[in-house]
Design a protein around this motif. Sequence first.
Motif, PDB file in Angstrom:
ATOM      1  N   LEU A 154     -45.658  12.587 -53.907  1.00 27.75           N
ATOM      2  CA  LEU A 154     -44.623  11.720 -54.468  1.00 27.75           C
ATOM      3  C   LEU A 154     -44.957  11.277 -55.883  1.00 27.75           C
ATOM      4  O   LEU A 154     -44.091  11.227 -56.759  1.00 27.75           O
ATOM      5  CB  LEU A 154     -44.428  10.499 -53.570  1.00 27.75           C
ATOM      6  CG  LEU A 154     -43.759  10.788 -52.225  1.00 27.75           C
ATOM      7  CD1 LEU A 154     -43.844   9.552 -51.328  1.00 27.75           C
ATOM      8  CD2 LEU A 154     -42.320  11.204 -52.408  1.00 27.75           C
ATOM      9  N   THR A 155     -46.220  10.956 -56.120  1.00 29.54           N
ATOM     10  CA  THR A 155     -46.639  10.533 -57.462  1.00 29.54           C
ATOM     11  C   THR A 155     -46.482  11.674 -58.456  1.00 29.54           C
ATOM     12  O   THR A 155     -45.969  11.475 -59.564  1.00 29.54           O
ATOM     13  CB  THR A 155     -48.097  10.040 -57.432  1.00 29.54           C
ATOM     14  OG1 THR A 155     -48.200   8.946 -56.517  1.00 29.54           O
ATOM     15  CG2 THR A 155     -48.546   9.583 -58.808  1.00 29.54           C
ATOM     16  N   HIS A 174     -44.435  14.152 -58.245  1.00 32.48           N
ATOM     17  CA  HIS A 174     -43.000  14.340 -58.449  1.00 32.48           C
ATOM     18  C   HIS A 174     -42.459  13.336 -59.466  1.00 32.48           C
ATOM     19  O   HIS A 174     -41.660  13.685 -60.334  1.00 32.48           O
ATOM     20  CB  HIS A 174     -42.272  14.200 -57.109  1.00 32.48           C
ATOM     21  CG  HIS A 174     -40.791  14.257 -57.233  1.00 32.48           C
ATOM     22  ND1 HIS A 174     -40.113  15.430 -57.491  1.00 32.48           N
ATOM     23  CD2 HIS A 174     -39.851  13.287 -57.147  1.00 32.48           C
ATOM     24  CE1 HIS A 174     -38.810  15.174 -57.564  1.00 32.48           C
ATOM     25  NE2 HIS A 174     -38.639  13.880 -57.347  1.00 32.48           N
ATOM     26  N   GLN A 175     -42.911  12.091 -59.378  1.00 27.11           N
ATOM     27  CA  GLN A 175     -42.434  11.050 -60.296  1.00 27.11           C
ATOM     28  C   GLN A 175     -42.812  11.332 -61.747  1.00 27.11           C
ATOM     29  O   GLN A 175     -42.069  10.973 -62.654  1.00 27.11           O
ATOM     30  CB  GLN A 175     -42.970   9.681 -59.895  1.00 27.11           C
ATOM     31  CG  GLN A 175     -42.268   9.080 -58.710  1.00 27.11           C
ATOM     32  CD  GLN A 175     -42.728   7.658 -58.434  1.00 27.11           C
ATOM     33  OE1 GLN A 175     -43.775   7.220 -58.902  1.00 27.11           O
ATOM     34  NE2 GLN A 175     -41.932   6.939 -57.665  1.00 27.11           N
ATOM     35  N   LEU A 225     -43.378   3.872 -54.456  1.00 28.70           N
ATOM     36  CA  LEU A 225     -43.072   5.301 -54.432  1.00 28.70           C
ATOM     37  C   LEU A 225     -41.786   5.602 -53.686  1.00 28.70           C
ATOM     38  O   LEU A 225     -41.374   6.747 -53.562  1.00 28.70           O
ATOM     39  CB  LEU A 225     -44.222   6.074 -53.796  1.00 28.70           C
ATOM     40  CG  LEU A 225     -45.499   6.156 -54.606  1.00 28.70           C
ATOM     41  CD1 LEU A 225     -46.640   6.713 -53.771  1.00 28.70           C
ATOM     42  CD2 LEU A 225     -45.274   7.022 -55.841  1.00 28.70           C
TER      43      LEU A 225
END
Length: 63
Positions: A20-21, A23-24, A57
């Motif tokens: 997720l990180t 992706h951000q 997140l």
Amino acid sequence: MKDVDVVIAGGGIGGLTLALTLHQIGCLAWYWKQPEPCGPGVGINIQPNAVRELFALGLGRIC
């Protein structure tokens, strides 16, 4: 940021958080986890600071 592909092998909370990180920040993350649990489950303890990061997140209340 340059285009970066990352492979994450591990479906635990750490692998999911990393995916997720990434992706951000604009990285492509390939995330694999084992399809079925292979043994008895274990309990996890997530400290308040970690919970705050998971909410940031986008993993808020699931229920």
